[in-house]
Design a protein around this motif. Structure first.
Motif, PDB file in Angstrom:
ATOM      1  N   ILE A  26     -46.676  90.303  -3.255  1.00 42.08           N
ATOM      2  CA  ILE A  26     -46.027  90.919  -4.425  1.00 42.08           C
ATOM      3  C   ILE A  26     -44.533  90.577  -4.426  1.00 42.08           C
ATOM      4  O   ILE A  26     -43.959  90.195  -5.453  1.00 42.08           O
ATOM      5  CB  ILE A  26     -46.262  92.451  -4.456  1.00 42.08           C
ATOM      6  N   GLU A  27     -43.914  90.672  -3.248  1.00 41.19           N
ATOM      7  CA  GLU A  27     -42.477  90.357  -3.167  1.00 41.19           C
ATOM      8  C   GLU A  27     -42.217  88.899  -3.549  1.00 41.19           C
ATOM      9  O   GLU A  27     -41.295  88.584  -4.291  1.00 41.19           O
ATOM     10  CB  GLU A  27     -41.954  90.607  -1.745  1.00 41.19           C
ATOM     11  N   ALA A  28     -43.071  88.009  -3.023  1.00 39.72           N
ATOM     12  CA  ALA A  28     -42.888  86.580  -3.308  1.00 39.72           C
ATOM     13  C   ALA A  28     -43.080  86.317  -4.811  1.00 39.72           C
ATOM     14  O   ALA A  28     -42.260  85.644  -5.447  1.00 39.72           O
ATOM     15  CB  ALA A  28     -43.871  85.751  -2.486  1.00 39.72           C
ATOM     16  N   ALA A  29     -44.158  86.871  -5.380  1.00 38.67           N
ATOM     17  CA  ALA A  29     -44.443  86.630  -6.803  1.00 38.67           C
ATOM     18  C   ALA A  29     -43.306  87.177  -7.670  1.00 38.67           C
ATOM     19  O   ALA A  29     -42.844  86.509  -8.604  1.00 38.67           O
ATOM     20  CB  ALA A  29     -45.771  87.268  -7.186  1.00 38.67           C
ATOM     21  N   LYS A  30     -42.826  88.378  -7.340  1.00 39.42           N
ATOM     22  CA  LYS A  30     -41.745  88.970  -8.147  1.00 39.42           C
ATOM     23  C   LYS A  30     -40.464  88.157  -8.020  1.00 39.42           C
ATOM     24  O   LYS A  30     -39.692  88.044  -8.968  1.00 39.42           O
ATOM     25  CB  LYS A  30     -41.503  90.422  -7.724  1.00 39.42           C
ATOM     26  N   SER A  31     -40.246  87.591  -6.816  1.00 39.33           N
ATOM     27  CA  SER A  31     -39.011  86.829  -6.633  1.00 39.33           C
ATOM     28  C   SER A  31     -39.008  85.569  -7.511  1.00 39.33           C
ATOM     29  O   SER A  31     -37.959  85.016  -7.798  1.00 39.33           O
ATOM     30  CB  SER A  31     -38.787  86.479  -5.160  1.00 39.33           C
ATOM     31  N   TYR A  32     -40.197  85.119  -7.942  1.00 39.14           N
ATOM     32  CA  TYR A  32     -40.277  83.983  -8.866  1.00 39.14           C
ATOM     33  C   TYR A  32     -40.460  84.459 -10.318  1.00 39.14           C
ATOM     34  O   TYR A  32     -40.804  83.671 -11.195  1.00 39.14           O
ATOM     35  CB  TYR A  32     -41.453  83.069  -8.485  1.00 39.14           C
ATOM     36  N   GLY A  33     -40.282  85.749 -10.540  1.00 36.67           N
ATOM     37  CA  GLY A  33     -40.313  86.275 -11.915  1.00 36.67           C
ATOM     38  C   GLY A  33     -41.701  86.567 -12.459  1.00 36.67           C
ATOM     39  O   GLY A  33     -41.875  86.622 -13.673  1.00 36.67           O
ATOM     40  N   PHE A  34     -42.698  86.762 -11.583  1.00 35.69           N
ATOM     41  CA  PHE A  34     -44.045  87.075 -12.062  1.00 35.69           C
ATOM     42  C   PHE A  34     -44.210  88.588 -12.176  1.00 35.69           C
ATOM     43  O   PHE A  34     -43.634  89.340 -11.386  1.00 35.69           O
ATOM     44  CB  PHE A  34     -45.106  86.516 -11.098  1.00 35.69           C
ATOM     45  N   GLU A  35     -45.018  89.006 -13.153  1.00 30.46           N
ATOM     46  CA  GLU A  35     -45.267  90.437 -13.324  1.00 30.46           C
ATOM     47  C   GLU A  35     -46.771  90.699 -13.272  1.00 30.46           C
ATOM     48  O   GLU A  35     -47.574  89.856 -13.674  1.00 30.46           O
ATOM     49  CB  GLU A  35     -44.706  90.904 -14.662  1.00 30.46           C
ATOM     50  N   GLU A  36     -47.111  91.905 -12.837  1.00 32.80           N
ATOM     51  CA  GLU A  36     -48.533  92.183 -12.566  1.00 32.80           C
ATOM     52  C   GLU A  36     -49.350  92.440 -13.835  1.00 32.80           C
ATOM     53  O   GLU A  36     -48.891  93.111 -14.759  1.00 32.80           O
ATOM     54  CB  GLU A  36     -48.666  93.396 -11.630  1.00 32.80           C
TER      55      GLU A  36
END
Ligand code: HAM
Length: 427
Positions: A26-36
């Motif tokens: 989740i941290e990695a995905a958010k750091s690239y601007g992804f949202e759930e």
């Protein structure tokens, strides 16, 4: 009563590992601007037959179709068409994400960058790292044609695995072409395979005319052997696919990201075009594929939406956990709490007051609930790898003090209540 074949129970010592991997993802995905995004666990069967492809193993052999008791009767009378009206437990997340994009008109403003953590179901033969119920950590980008998006997605794919500390991994990439250049590749593949067809399994024979690419993906060892040396997709790319592939490779080179071009990576799902990739470990067998993905520029339109390109990937959480276990990467996440609080005798009221004060101030603390003897409570704290123990007995209560035990350095001291945080912070 036992659980169904291919499913698993996760006890706290396992679920702790899962929670850790999810957190890093989740941290990695958010750091690239992804949202759930959160999608339904079952979808219409037709979504998978159109989106993933009728000829794939996933759709042909592995789907768990769901039918309500009310519809079973209709089905028996021939009034319920499983393929048209039926529902299927989610085998993968990309088709559902594309359906979500269309149904919620998310395509009106693009790009969209989604991540998801989903439970998936495939009726595969259970074996090491292959389950009938498993979890994927996935991301999808909708709306970007440029190769910079392929690179962006690959960076997250690669960096997440590095962040987990996994070693001996191998990023494999390929380009499987697009509807423009794939027919000439298919023709060459078919000419190569035709004389060997009689030696191949019945699935490969069925796929020969409809979807020859799937023959490269056949799991039967004898078939793999028979088609060795087959023509490869990268020799047939059109200029657009070639330039996409070159961009990806050149950027990976300049970023010093290690990868291998592997023409056997054709992915098991039909929606891919252009770049396809997988991450492997050195573990033997199917378990070695930790995750995979690629570009799928025609999926959204295939299932009835506008023309929206896409690229994404999914990791198998279960396989990541197995790989990390084999490399002892969970040794430091054994316990979620650091401090164990033991209250002895008539000290509960004050003990809970101190405990709550520490907990509210974000100290990771747990309370001994079993009323064990001090000896066995300490033994338990040691086994659970708590770093510190606080002991409040009746003597300490009278003196407004508490015993502080440093379990790692085997040190003990009597400290006053107003100095507890100070001592914990120092250690
Ligand atoms: P997939 O390669 O079918 O791709 O699955 C991705 C990962 O899920 C695999 O590499 C593996 O780690 C895990 N996996 C698959 N089947 C099982 C199983 N039976 N038991 C345990 N783990 C399993 C997809 O599903 C695509 N939707 C990925 C994607 C996203 N492509 C673009 N966007």
């Amino acid at each position: 009563m036992r659980k169904p074949k291919g499913t698993r129970d996760f006890l706290p010592k396992e679920s702790r590992k899962i929670e850790y991997v999810k957190k890093v993802f989740i941290e990695a995905a958010k750091s690239y601007g992804f949202e759930e995004i959160i999608m339904p666990t079952f979808e219409k069967t037709s979504l998978y037959s159109r989106g993933v492809g009728d000829e794939t193993d996933v759709v042909k052999k592995e789907m768990f179709q769901v039918i309500s008791s009310a519809n079973i009767e209709k089905y028996c009378k021939g009034e319920y068409n499983l393929k048209k009206d039926g529902l299927t437990l989610r085998p993968e997340g990309t088709a559902g994400a594309a359906r979500l994009l269309i149904e919620n008109k998310e395509y009106i403003s693009l790009p969209k960058k989604y991540f998801y953590i989903t439970t998936n179901f495939r009726n595969e033969r259970p074996q090491a790292g292959r389950f009938r119920e498993f979890t994927q950590l996935g991301i999808e980008v909708f709306g970007v044609k440029e190769s910079s998006c392929d690179i962006y997605v690959l960076l997250l794919f690669y960096n997440f695995i590095k962040k987990l500390g996994l070693k001996n991994t191998n990023l494999k990439i390929n380009s499987i072409g697009c509807p423009k250049c794939r027919p000439s590749f298919h023709d060459a593949l078919k000419s190569f395979i035709k004389p060997k067809l009689k030696d191949l399994c019945s699935d490969c024979n069925n796929r020969f005319d409809t979807n020859p690419l799937r023959i490269i993906d056949c799991k039967v060892e004898k078939d793999k052997e028979a088609i060795k040396g087959h023509p490869v997709s990268t020799d047939f790319l059109c200029s657009e696919c070639q330039s996409n592939f070159n961009d990806v490779i050149n950027t990976l080179n300049s970023l010093n990201i290690e990868y291998e071009i592997d023409n056997s990576i054709v992915r098991g799902l039909d929606y891919y075009s252009k770049m396809a990739f997988e991450m492997h470990t050195d573990m033997k067998g199917s378990i070695s594929a930790l995750g995979g993905g690629g570009r799928y520029d025609d999926l959204v339109s295939t299932i009835g939406g506008p023309s929206v390109p896409g690229v994404g990937f999914a990791f198998g959480l279960d396989r990541i956990v197995i790989a990390m276990e084999s490399q002892n990467l969970f040794d430091n996440i054994d316990n979620i709490n650091d401090i164990y609080f033991i209250s002895i005798g008539e000290t509960k009221a004050k003990a809970f007051e101190i405990f709550e004060d520490l907990r509210k101030n974000d100290y990771k603390i747990e309370f001994e609930l079993n009323n064990r003897s001090l000896r066995s409570a300490l033994k338990y704290a040691d086994k659970q790898k708590f770093k510190f123990v606080l002991i409040l007995g009746e003597e300490e209560l009278k003196e407004e003090k508490i015993i502080f035990k440093d379990m790692i350095n085997s040190k003990q001291e009597l400290i006053s209540w107003d100095n507890i945080k100070g001592v914990l912070n120092e250690n």
